[in-house]
Design a protein around this motif. Structure first.
Motif, short mmCIF file in Angstrom:
data_model
loop_
_atom_site.label_atom_id
_atom_site.label_comp_id
_atom_site.label_asym_id
_atom_site.label_seq_id
_atom_site.Cartn_x
_atom_site.Cartn_y
_atom_site.Cartn_z
N CYS A 82 40.95 45.93 35.98
CA CYS A 82 41.55 45.62 37.28
C CYS A 82 42.44 46.75 37.78
N GLU A 83 43.25 47.34 36.91
CA GLU A 83 44.13 48.41 37.36
C GLU A 83 43.35 49.65 37.78
N VAL A 84 42.34 50.00 37.02
CA VAL A 84 41.53 51.18 37.39
C VAL A 84 40.81 50.94 38.71
N LEU A 85 40.21 49.77 38.90
CA LEU A 85 39.52 49.46 40.16
C LEU A 85 40.50 49.44 41.33
N ALA A 86 41.67 48.87 41.12
CA ALA A 86 42.66 48.80 42.20
C ALA A 86 43.14 50.20 42.59
N SER A 87 43.38 51.04 41.60
CA SER A 87 43.84 52.40 41.91
C SER A 87 42.76 53.24 42.58
N ARG A 88 41.52 52.96 42.27
CA ARG A 88 40.42 53.79 42.80
C ARG A 88 39.93 53.31 44.15
N PHE A 89 39.89 51.99 44.39
CA PHE A 89 39.21 51.50 45.58
C PHE A 89 40.07 50.64 46.51
N LEU A 90 41.20 50.11 46.07
CA LEU A 90 41.88 49.07 46.85
C LEU A 90 43.21 49.52 47.46
N LYS A 91 43.51 50.79 47.49
CA LYS A 91 44.80 51.23 48.01
C LYS A 91 44.94 50.98 49.51
N ASN A 92 43.86 51.04 50.24
CA ASN A 92 43.92 50.86 51.69
C ASN A 92 43.54 49.46 52.14
N VAL A 93 43.44 48.53 51.21
CA VAL A 93 43.09 47.15 51.53
C VAL A 93 44.38 46.35 51.68
N LYS A 94 44.36 45.39 52.61
CA LYS A 94 45.52 44.54 52.81
C LYS A 94 45.88 43.80 51.53
N ARG A 95 47.16 43.55 51.35
CA ARG A 95 47.64 42.98 50.10
C ARG A 95 47.09 41.59 49.82
N TYR A 96 47.08 40.73 50.82
CA TYR A 96 46.59 39.37 50.56
C TYR A 96 45.10 39.36 50.22
N ILE A 97 44.38 40.38 50.63
CA ILE A 97 42.97 40.49 50.24
C ILE A 97 42.87 41.08 48.84
N ARG A 98 43.74 42.05 48.52
CA ARG A 98 43.72 42.66 47.19
C ARG A 98 43.96 41.63 46.10
N VAL A 99 44.93 40.75 46.30
CA VAL A 99 45.25 39.76 45.27
C VAL A 99 44.05 38.85 45.01
N ALA A 100 43.35 38.48 46.06
CA ALA A 100 42.14 37.67 45.88
C ALA A 100 41.07 38.44 45.10
N ILE A 101 40.99 39.75 45.35
CA ILE A 101 40.00 40.57 44.63
C ILE A 101 40.36 40.66 43.16
N TYR A 102 41.66 40.78 42.85
CA TYR A 102 42.06 40.82 41.43
C TYR A 102 41.57 39.59 40.69
N PHE A 103 41.78 38.42 41.30
CA PHE A 103 41.38 37.18 40.63
C PHE A 103 39.86 37.04 40.57
N PHE A 104 39.17 37.58 41.58
CA PHE A 104 37.70 37.55 41.54
C PHE A 104 37.18 38.43 40.41
N VAL A 105 37.76 39.63 40.27
CA VAL A 105 37.37 40.52 39.17
C VAL A 105 37.68 39.87 37.83
N GLY A 106 38.85 39.22 37.73
CA GLY A 106 39.18 38.52 36.49
C GLY A 106 38.18 37.43 36.17
N MET A 107 37.70 36.72 37.19
CA MET A 107 36.71 35.69 36.97
C MET A 107 35.38 36.28 36.49
N VAL A 108 35.01 37.42 37.09
CA VAL A 108 33.76 38.08 36.67
C VAL A 108 33.84 38.53 35.22
N ILE A 109 35.03 38.92 34.77
CA ILE A 109 35.20 39.37 33.39
C ILE A 109 35.27 38.19 32.43
#
Length: 341
Positions: free
Chosen positions: A63-90
Motif C-alpha cells: 500500500c505505501e509503495v503504490l500510494a507513493s508511486r500513483f496516488l499523490k495527486n488523487v483526492k484524499r477521500y478517494i485515496r483512503v478508499a483505494i487503500y482499503f480496496f488494495v487491502g481487500m485484494v491482498i
C-alpha cells in the motif's frame, strides 16, 4: 568525491532518523495504539502472532509503495478508499488459502482476518509518509513499521502462549502453573501496557528531546473538524499533517480569512486607541472625577466578570433554589388554607 560522500552520509542519517521515528519514537502499537485490536484479540500464540505480523507487513509495504508511486495527486477521500480496496485484494486470497489449507488457524483468527483489509495502520502511514515522500522513503517506512509492529506482536504472542497455555509452538513445557487469563484481551492489554511503559522510559532517557506523548496529540483531530465538508474536499485537507515535509496547503484558506479579518479590525483598533488617548487626557485634567468614574467602571466590570464566570451548574442551582422556594410557598399556602377551615 567529498561532496558525494557527504551527500551519502546525509542520506543515511536521514533514513536512520526516519526509521527510528517510525519504529521507536512513534511505535504504532505501543505509543499510537494503531492496529491494537488484532494483537489483543488473536495474538495468543506464537504461530498466530507471526502470521499476523507477516500479513500486516505485506499489506503495509504494498500500500505505501503504490500510494507513493500513483496516488499523490488523487483526492484524499478517494485515496483512503483505494487503500482499503488494495487491502481487500491482498487479504482475500490469503483468507481463502488459510481457510482451505490451515483451518485451525482460520478458526483462531475468526472475523479478524478479513477485517485486516481495513487496518487503520495502512491509512495512517500512507497519508503521513507515502503521499509526501519518494518510493524509497515510503518503502523504508513500511519496513521499519512492519518490523516494529511485528516484533511487539510476536513478543506478546510468545509470552501469552507460555503463560496462558504452558506451551511454545504447540509443544508442552509442563509448567507447574498457567494463567488462562493471559489468553483473554485483558492479558494482551496487560503485556502491551508494560511494554509501552518500558519503551517510553527508554525514549525519555535515550532521546529526551522527543516526546512519546505526541502520539496522543489531538490537534490533528481538532484541525480536521474545521470548515465544512465541501471545504475539506476542495482544499484537500490533511488530518495527518504534522508540519513536516510536504505539508498540506489546506491552511491557505484559513490564513486568507485571518488576514482579511485583521485588516477589517485594524481601523476599529485605531479608533479605540484615539478614544483611549482622549480619555487619558481628560483623566489628567479631572483627577477626582476620573477617580470616581474609574471606581464605578471597576465595580461594573467586576459584576460583569462574575456574571460571565457563571456556569450551567450555577444556573441549575438557581433553578433548584427557585423550585424549593415555590414548593415551600405552596406548602405554607396549603397549611394556611387548612387553618382557615
Amino acid at each position: 568525491m567529498n561532496e558525494n560522500r557527504g551527500r551519502k552520509l546525509t542520506e543515511r542519517m536521514k533514513n536512520f532518523r526516519m526509521i527510528r521515528t517510525s519504529a521507536v519514537i512513534r511505535n504504532p502499537l505501543l505509543l499510537e495504539a494503531v492496529g491494537l485490536c488484532p494483537v489483543v484479540a488473536i495474538a495468543t500464540t506464537l504461530k498466530s502472532a507471526v502470521f499476523l505480523a507477516l500479513v500486516t507487513a505485506v499489506e503495509l509495504i504494498i500500500c505505501e509503495v503504490l500510494a507513493s508511486r500513483f496516488l499523490k495527486n488523487v483526492k484524499r477521500y478517494i485515496r483512503v478508499a483505494i487503500y482499503f480496496f488494495v487491502g481487500m485484494v491482498i487479504v482475500y486470497p490469503i483468507t481463502y488459502l488459510v481457510t482451505r489449507f490451515i483451518p485451525s488457524l482460520s478458526l483462531e483468527f475468526g472475523i479478524f482476518l478479513p477485517l485486516m483489509a481495513v487496518n487503520s495502520l495502512l491509512a495512517l502511514h500512507c497519508e503521513r509518509v507515502a503521499v509526501k515522500r519518494t518510493v524509497k522513503d515510503s518503502f523504508l517506512d513500511a519496513i521499519s513499521v512492519s518490523v516494529s509492529y511485528g516484533a511487539v506482536a510476536v513478543v506478546s504472542g510468545f509470552l501469552r502462549e507460555i503463560l496462558g497455555n504452558g506451551t511454545l509452538g504447540g509443544a508442552q513445557l509442563h509448567l507447574p502453573v498457567t494463567f488462562s487469563a493471559m489468553l483473554t484481551p485483558f492479558g494482551g492489554l496487560l503485556i502491551l501496557g508494560f511494554a509501552a511503559a518500558v519503551l517510553k522510559s527508554y525514549i525519555y532517557k535515550k532521546y529526551p528531546q522527543s516526546s512519546p506523548d505526541r502520539a496522543f496529540n489531538t490537534s490533528e483531530v481538532r484541525q480536521s473538524l474545521k470548515g465544512s465538508l465541501r471545504e475539506l474536499m476542495n482544499d484537500d485537507f490533511n488530518p495527518y499533517d504534522e508540519g513536516g515535509e510536504g505539508a498540506s496547503s489546506s491552511f491557505d484558506a484559513d490564513s486568507v480569512r485571518t488576514a482579511r479579518k485583521t485588516a477589517e479590525e485594524k481601523p476599529k483598533r485605531e479608533k479605540s486607541a484615539v478614544k483611549k488617548s482622549k480619555a487619558d487626557r481628560k483623566n489628567k485634567e479631572n483627577p477626582k472625577k476620573d477617580k470616581a468614574k474609574a471606581q464605578k467602571d471597576e465595580t461594573v466590570s467586576r459584576i460583569r466578570s462574575q456574571e460571565q464566570e457563571r456556569t450551567y451548574l450555577d444556573d441549575f442551582s438557581d433553578m433548584l433554589s427557585d423550585l424549593e422556594n415555590y414548593r415551600q410557598k405552596e406548602q405554607s399556602n396549603g397549611e394556611e388554607g387548612e387553618g382557615d377551615e
